[in-house]
Design an enzyme around this catalytic site. Structure first.
Site, PDB file in Angstrom:
ATOM      1  N   ASP A   1      -9.653 -54.059   2.255  1.00  0.00           N
ATOM      2  CA  ASP A   1      -9.830 -53.072   1.190  1.00  0.00           C
ATOM      3  C   ASP A   1     -11.274 -53.050   0.678  1.00  0.00           C
ATOM      4  O   ASP A   1     -11.825 -51.993   0.403  1.00  0.00           O
ATOM      5  CB  ASP A   1      -8.877 -53.360   0.023  1.00  0.00           C
ATOM      6  CG  ASP A   1      -7.431 -53.118   0.427  1.00  0.00           C
ATOM      7  OD1 ASP A   1      -7.214 -52.430   1.453  1.00  0.00           O
ATOM      8  OD2 ASP A   1      -6.530 -53.620  -0.267  1.00  0.00           O
TER       9      ASP A   1
ATOM     10  N   LEU B   1      15.627 -38.377  28.719  1.00  0.00           N
ATOM     11  CA  LEU B   1      16.128 -39.197  29.818  1.00  0.00           C
ATOM     12  C   LEU B   1      17.638 -39.107  29.915  1.00  0.00           C
ATOM     13  O   LEU B   1      18.321 -38.857  28.939  1.00  0.00           O
ATOM     14  CB  LEU B   1      15.743 -40.662  29.581  1.00  0.00           C
ATOM     15  CG  LEU B   1      14.253 -40.972  29.483  1.00  0.00           C
ATOM     16  CD1 LEU B   1      14.037 -42.454  29.259  1.00  0.00           C
ATOM     17  CD2 LEU B   1      13.534 -40.518  30.746  1.00  0.00           C
TER      18      LEU B   1
ATOM     19  N   LYS C   1      13.988 -49.321  23.415  1.00  0.00           N
ATOM     20  CA  LYS C   1      13.991 -47.917  23.009  1.00  0.00           C
ATOM     21  C   LYS C   1      13.986 -47.887  21.484  1.00  0.00           C
ATOM     22  O   LYS C   1      14.948 -48.285  20.847  1.00  0.00           O
ATOM     23  CB  LYS C   1      15.237 -47.235  23.569  1.00  0.00           C
ATOM     24  CG  LYS C   1      15.224 -45.750  23.405  1.00  0.00           C
ATOM     25  CD  LYS C   1      16.363 -45.148  24.222  1.00  0.00           C
ATOM     26  CE  LYS C   1      16.452 -43.653  23.985  1.00  0.00           C
ATOM     27  NZ  LYS C   1      16.768 -43.334  22.596  1.00  0.00           N
TER      28      LYS C   1
ATOM     29  N   LYS D   1      12.294 -47.799  33.686  1.00  0.00           N
ATOM     30  CA  LYS D   1      11.510 -46.883  34.512  1.00  0.00           C
ATOM     31  C   LYS D   1      11.139 -47.558  35.833  1.00  0.00           C
ATOM     32  O   LYS D   1      10.830 -48.751  35.841  1.00  0.00           O
ATOM     33  CB  LYS D   1      10.196 -46.498  33.807  1.00  0.00           C
ATOM     34  CG  LYS D   1      10.372 -45.679  32.548  1.00  0.00           C
ATOM     35  CD  LYS D   1       9.029 -45.434  31.881  1.00  0.00           C
ATOM     36  CE  LYS D   1       9.232 -44.697  30.562  1.00  0.00           C
ATOM     37  NZ  LYS D   1       8.070 -44.838  29.675  1.00  0.00           N
TER      38      LYS D   1
ATOM     39  N   CYS E   1      45.501 -27.963  -3.257  1.00  0.00           N
ATOM     40  CA  CYS E   1      44.040 -28.048  -3.145  1.00  0.00           C
ATOM     41  C   CYS E   1      43.506 -28.829  -4.351  1.00  0.00           C
ATOM     42  O   CYS E   1      43.820 -28.491  -5.490  1.00  0.00           O
ATOM     43  CB  CYS E   1      43.452 -26.643  -3.122  1.00  0.00           C
ATOM     44  SG  CYS E   1      41.653 -26.611  -3.294  1.00  0.00           S
TER      45      CYS E   1
ATOM     46  N   CYS F   1      41.261 -26.147  -6.663  1.00  0.00           N
ATOM     47  CA  CYS F   1      41.817 -25.006  -7.396  1.00  0.00           C
ATOM     48  C   CYS F   1      43.314 -25.153  -7.667  1.00  0.00           C
ATOM     49  O   CYS F   1      43.891 -24.356  -8.402  1.00  0.00           O
ATOM     50  CB  CYS F   1      41.547 -23.704  -6.647  1.00  0.00           C
ATOM     51  SG  CYS F   1      42.497 -23.544  -5.136  1.00  0.00           S
TER      52      CYS F   1
ATOM     53  N   CYS G   1      43.643 -24.857   2.011  1.00  0.00           N
ATOM     54  CA  CYS G   1      43.823 -24.163   0.747  1.00  0.00           C
ATOM     55  C   CYS G   1      43.776 -22.671   1.082  1.00  0.00           C
ATOM     56  O   CYS G   1      42.768 -22.191   1.590  1.00  0.00           O
ATOM     57  CB  CYS G   1      42.697 -24.521  -0.218  1.00  0.00           C
ATOM     58  SG  CYS G   1      42.595 -23.385  -1.605  1.00  0.00           S
TER      59      CYS G   1
ATOM     60  N   CYS H   1      39.046 -19.695  -3.997  1.00  0.00           N
ATOM     61  CA  CYS H   1      38.868 -21.120  -4.308  1.00  0.00           C
ATOM     62  C   CYS H   1      37.370 -21.436  -4.453  1.00  0.00           C
ATOM     63  O   CYS H   1      36.586 -21.135  -3.553  1.00  0.00           O
ATOM     64  CB  CYS H   1      39.466 -21.959  -3.176  1.00  0.00           C
ATOM     65  SG  CYS H   1      39.152 -23.713  -3.356  1.00  0.00           S
TER      66      CYS H   1
HETATM   67 ZN   LIG Z   1      41.283 -24.414  -3.320  1.00  0.00          ZN
END
Ligand SMILES: [Zn+2]
Length: 699
Positions: free
Chosen positions: A44, A90, A126, A298, A416, A419, A434, A439
């Site tokens: 630094d 590959l 890899k 390879k 659901c 809703c 649903c 909804c």
């Molecule tokens: Zn719903």
């Protein structure tokens, strides 16, 4: 090299050169030789002295100076970069048998018999990062690009300049005037942990995995942010340098020029030694400070590589061995039901957070209730969790021995969760839905599909934004998003002026999109990406653009044509079957959806139009007019890659096998599609035959 510590004010040019050499040397020792000799504080101090000298003597400035790692982002950031030599992908090998098969193919390709000597390979780890290419003019780093799709990537030079492992200046002259090397950028585990600790202190959301964080860091807009993330790189390939006899020679050349090459690369003889290397690293990789997901193998000799050549776009002389999926055990704490845009109710497992393959997993999909029953998963169970590659984590099984009787059998809710409408399951389907078209969860799912990648691709319009806008009733239908002002976004939680402006700009830029994208964004049931392409091509052929007609007017005519199309007409469109055709016709027969489309056009959404008078031909290429379906795992392609290859050869990539399917392409672990193809008499291709077909040969 002795370290310069005393300034020599008499000759600033000499001192600048000395400091640069010392700083470059420190990086080289740290990243290439793994033998750091300079403490951070000394580094630094020298960097600061160099910065001051360069400021006092602007004539001495140089773009490859160590002071130039962080600069302003130029306008070329993210510009398209065409790779002079494509960046290959590959083929894959899973397990020892497939490694032996690879070796057998190589030996056959080289004409080697049983008594001939073993093939010499180079095995390399890899790295699970982001593939990049680095270009040098003379000794200077001039451009860094992402892999992209292999032929075209993005310019990320200013971000890569900040990665200290990448030399800005080479230690020696390269063999030619320019040089290109490839490598993998990654975030070391230590840096990833430190980053998350910092985010946690700042009360910000944490990153889930190192690979995606590294990729996002390379692809973001402020180089200073990249600089603060401590990315690193391993290079593994040099391209376009003639006269190299082997891959190991090219690794040596890269090291000499100052590139970091992973020290664990090893030259081995024969497949048994390859398997030994693979086995050794299956365990040892866990102690590395970076994530690996396999081993690249390879053929070492360049002459042998040339003899072997390529199949389609994958080299015959290399393969990527994939480590088996990682499994861990954790606790299934809770099961919650999510509502998708089609109303599908999907149970999701919340598990005690655990790290698998470098990613912290909190949730895993359970697919559907039948799957939960089949695996007999109970809330409170200790479960085996598996994650392979980028695939969504999956709960494999429950550990029965770990049960203590406190576990509870889970029941699918009958309504659901959002809703409250009673859920329904259609005959023959495994998914509960649903059925309420109003909804809110479905509406948000639909809006997210509209703004998402496959749709209008509006950057920044993700769940948090869409959900807030919908809750405030500012976003009731897709067209609304184009009517919102910058001030609206500024009023959202955690939205500053700058991000509000960015989002606003992204929305303005998203008004014009390819026709197929617009069609896909509507979220018509049964219409996926491929059907949207087929439908778009048909509409474009049906609606020749008139002289003097602007894109908006053309788009309106296309929309009218679409709304008028009957199910019979659509069934005749290449790639569209009866059920899908009826779905599309039904969708546009509805007043409400017609209005939704009309509002989009009124908000200024236009499709990219062909030239006036241009007649669009049916597709060309070796697969023109053919429908292919892909099933199972292919060695040389991902599923998406195979479908792209089919489309670029002019064909249609179907999702399910029907009497209209011309070929079924079968990889490893093919499922029910194979049985269906055999029943319907659809010809089946293996990967070799598929490649021949793509290359223009017969099947
Ligand atoms: Zn719903």
């Amino acid at each position: 090299m002795p370290l310069p510590t005393r300034p020599m004010p008499t000759d600033p040019a000499a001192r600048v050169a000395e400091l640069r050499a010392a700083l470059d040397d420190a990086n080289y020792r740290y990243y290439v030789l793994d033998d750091p000799t300079l403490e951070d504080a000394a580094y630094d101090r020298m960097l600061r002295e160099l910065t001051e000298l360069e400021a006092a003597h602007p004539e001495l400035a140089s773009p490859d100076s160590p002071t130039q790692r962080v600069g302003a982002a130029p306008s070329t950031l993210f510009a398209e970069v065409r790779h002079e030599f494509p960046m290959l992908s590959l083929g894959n090998a899973f397990g020892h048998d497939e490694l032996r098969e690879f070796d057998a193919r190589v030996r056959k390709g080289l004409g080697l018999g049983a008594d001939d000597p073993a093939v010499v390979y180079v095995c390399e780890l890899k790295i699970d990062g982001l593939a990049i290419s680095l270009r040098y003019d003379g000794r200077s780093f001039v451009r860094g690009a992402t892999r992209g799709d292999g032929s075209t990537g993005e310019d990320v030079t200013p971000n890569l300049r900040t990665v200290r492992a990448i030399p800005l200046r080479l230690r020696d002259d390269p063999p030619g005037e320019t040089l290109e090397v490839r490598g993998e950028v990654f975030m070391p585990r230590g840096a990833f942990v430190a980053l998350n600790e910092q985010l946690e202190r700042e009360g910000k959301p944490l990153y889930a995995n190192a690979r995606n964080t590294a990729a996002g860091t390379v692809r973001q807009k402020a180089p200073a942010v990249t600089a603060g993330r401590r990315l690193s790189v391993w290079t593994y390939q040099v391209v376009g340098v003639p006269g190299l006899a082997s891959h190991s020679e090219s690794l040596k050349l890269m090291r000499e020029l100052g590139f970091p090459v992973n020290p664990h690369a090893r030259r081995v003889e024969g497949v048994d030694a390859v398997i030994e290397y693979v086995e050794e690293w299956a365990e040892a990789r866990k102690d590395l400070d970076y994530e690996t997901d396999g081993i690249v193998i390879k053929v070492d000799s360049v002459e042998q590589e040339q003899t072997l050549g390529f199949v389609s776009r994958a080299p015959r002389w290399a393969t990527a061995y994939k480590f088996p999926a990682q499994q861990v055990t954790t606790k299934l704490e809770e099961i919650e039901v999510y509502v998708g845009r089609t109303g599908a109710l999907t149970p999701v497992a919340h598990v005690t957070p655990i790290v698998v393959g470098g990613t912290t997993v909190r949730n895993a999909t359970l697919h559907n209730i039948d799957e939960i029953r089949r695996k007999d998963l109970r809330v409170g169970d200790t479960v085996v969790l598996q994650r392979a590659g980028d695939v969504i984590p999956e709960v494999v099984s429950a550990v029965l021995d770990a049960r203590d009787g406190s576990e509870t059998v889970w029941e699918m809710p009958s309504a659901c969760p959002v809703c409250g409408t009673a859920a329904v399951r259609e005959e023959g389907e495994v998914v509960w839905r649903c059925p309420n078209p109003w909804c809110p969860a479905q509406r948000i799912g639909g809006l997210l599909h509209f703004t998402g990648r496959g749709g209008m691709d509006i950057e920044g319009a993700g769940y948090a934004v869409v959900n807030q806008l919908a809750e405030r009733e500012l976003l009731r239908e897709p067209a609304d998003i184009f009517r919102l002002e910058v001030e609206t976004f500024e009023g959202l939680d955690r939205y500053a002026r700058k991000s509000a402006e960015n989002l606003f700009a992204a929305i303005q830029g998203a008004r014009r999109r390819p026709l197929a994208r617009i069609l896909n964004s509507l979220g018509i049931r049964h219409v996926g990406e491929q059907t949207a392409i087929d439908l778009g091509n048909w509409l474009t052929r049906e609606t020749t653009r008139l002289d003097g007609e602007d894109e908006a007017a053309w788009t309106r005519r296309v929309a009218d044509r679409l709304c008028d199309a009957s199910a019979e007409e659509l069934t005749a469109v290449f790639g569209i079957g009866k059920v899908v055709a009826e779905g599309i016709a039904g969708y546009f027969a509805d007043e409400h959806t017609r209005a939704t489309l009309q509002h989009l056009l009124d908000a200024g959404v236009v499709a990219e139009a062909p030239e006036p008078g241009a007649t669009v031909e049916a597709s060309e290429g070796p697969l023109a007019g053919k429908t292919l379906v892909v099933t199972g795992t292919l060695a040389g392609f991902s599923r998406e890659g195979a479908e792209d290859a089919i489309r670029s050869a002019g064909g249609h990539a179907g999702g399910s096998v029907s009497a209209k399917t011309d070929y079924l392409v079968v990889g490893e672990k093919a499922g029910s599609k194979l049985g269906r193809a055999e029943k319907l008499g659809v010809p089946v291709l293996d990967e070799e035959a598929f490649r021949r077909l793509l290359d223009g040969g017969g099947a």
